[in-house]
Design an enzyme around this catalytic site. Structure first.
Site, PDB file in Angstrom:
ATOM      1  N   ASP A 100      30.788  55.526  49.708  1.00  0.00           N
ATOM      2  CA  ASP A 100      29.720  55.411  50.706  1.00  0.00           C
ATOM      3  C   ASP A 100      28.676  56.439  50.313  1.00  0.00           C
ATOM      4  OD1 ASP A 100      28.394  54.636  53.092  1.00  0.00           O
ATOM      5  OD2 ASP A 100      29.250  56.358  54.142  1.00  0.00           O
ATOM      6  N   ASP A 107      25.084  57.890  51.672  1.00  0.00           N
ATOM      7  CA  ASP A 107      24.094  57.909  52.746  1.00  0.00           C
ATOM      8  C   ASP A 107      22.920  58.790  52.356  1.00  0.00           C
ATOM      9  OD1 ASP A 107      25.523  56.286  54.543  1.00  0.00           O
ATOM     10  OD2 ASP A 107      26.653  58.003  55.305  1.00  0.00           O
ATOM     11  N   ARG A 127      36.410  52.352  52.364  1.00  0.00           N
ATOM     12  CA  ARG A 127      35.441  52.057  51.305  1.00  0.00           C
ATOM     13  C   ARG A 127      35.747  52.862  50.046  1.00  0.00           C
ATOM     14  NH1 ARG A 127      31.481  54.615  55.528  1.00  0.00           N
ATOM     15  NH2 ARG A 127      33.083  53.646  56.712  1.00  0.00           N
ATOM     16  N   ARG A 185      32.128  48.684  46.444  1.00  0.00           N
ATOM     17  CA  ARG A 185      31.978  48.766  47.902  1.00  0.00           C
ATOM     18  C   ARG A 185      31.824  47.376  48.490  1.00  0.00           C
ATOM     19  NH1 ARG A 185      29.478  52.142  52.173  1.00  0.00           N
ATOM     20  NH2 ARG A 185      30.013  50.945  54.023  1.00  0.00           N
TER      21      ARG A 185
END
Length: 176
Positions: free
Chosen positions: A96, A98, A93, A84
């Site tokens: 990712d 989160d 990307r 990344r």
């Protein structure tokens, strides 16, 4: 004391499915993290910066004894391991990760907000989260996932089931 946390994963560069598999494998291999449940994978149009390829998105539930900050740092380390590079906000990307929810906790720090600030506004997060969520009302919110999905316009949803993962938890997901 362990907590159930929920992570959103996305990829739109390279072998998107393999990037997701590797992220799950690496997360599950970290001290203090055990992957409990994995959602199906969904293909979604990009959010924010739209001049890029479609994403594969999913959600995972993990049991962790890490603090929210430690869990975030671990997720960021996995992102770096998988290539990344942060150049464009909401840009392309390899992976990712989160941190969406951490038990029933609310956290408000400069570098970390839980529940994730865009959680109730993004179908590409809500749909896979609904598949593994074992609660009613979302922590830090006053409604259920289905309620928030009903508020989104059809053109904002754009979430298509891509496939079930059948990645066995506790085994090497890259072998499936």
């Amino acid at each position: 004391m362990s907590v159930t946390a929920y992570l959103g994963l996305g990829s739109n560069q390279g072998d998107r499915a393999e990037n997701l598999r590797q992220a799950i494998r690496k997360l599950d291999g970290q001290a203090g993290i055990r992957v409990l449940r994995v959602s199906p994978v969904y293909e979604t149009e990009p959010f924010g910066y739209v001049e890029q390829e479609a994403f594969l998105n999913m959600a995972v539930a993990v049991e962790t004894d890490l603090s929210p900050e430690q869990l975030l740092e671990t997720a960021l380390a996995v992102e770096r391991e998988l290539g990344r590079v942060r150049t464009i906000r909401w840009g392309p990307r390899t992976i990712d990760i989160d941190l969406l929810l951490y038990g029933t906790s609310s956290v408000s720090l400069e570098h970390l907000v839980i529940p994730h600030p865009g959680l109730s506004l993004r179908a590409f997060v809500l749909v896979p989260l609904r598949d593994i969520w074992e609660g009613g009302v979302l922590p830090g919110h006053d409604q259920t996932i289905d309620h928030y999905l009903s508020l989104l316009a059809e053109d904002q949803k754009g979430v298509r089931e891509w496939g079930a993962t059948n990645w066995e938890i506790g085994s090497d997901p890259s072998a499936s």
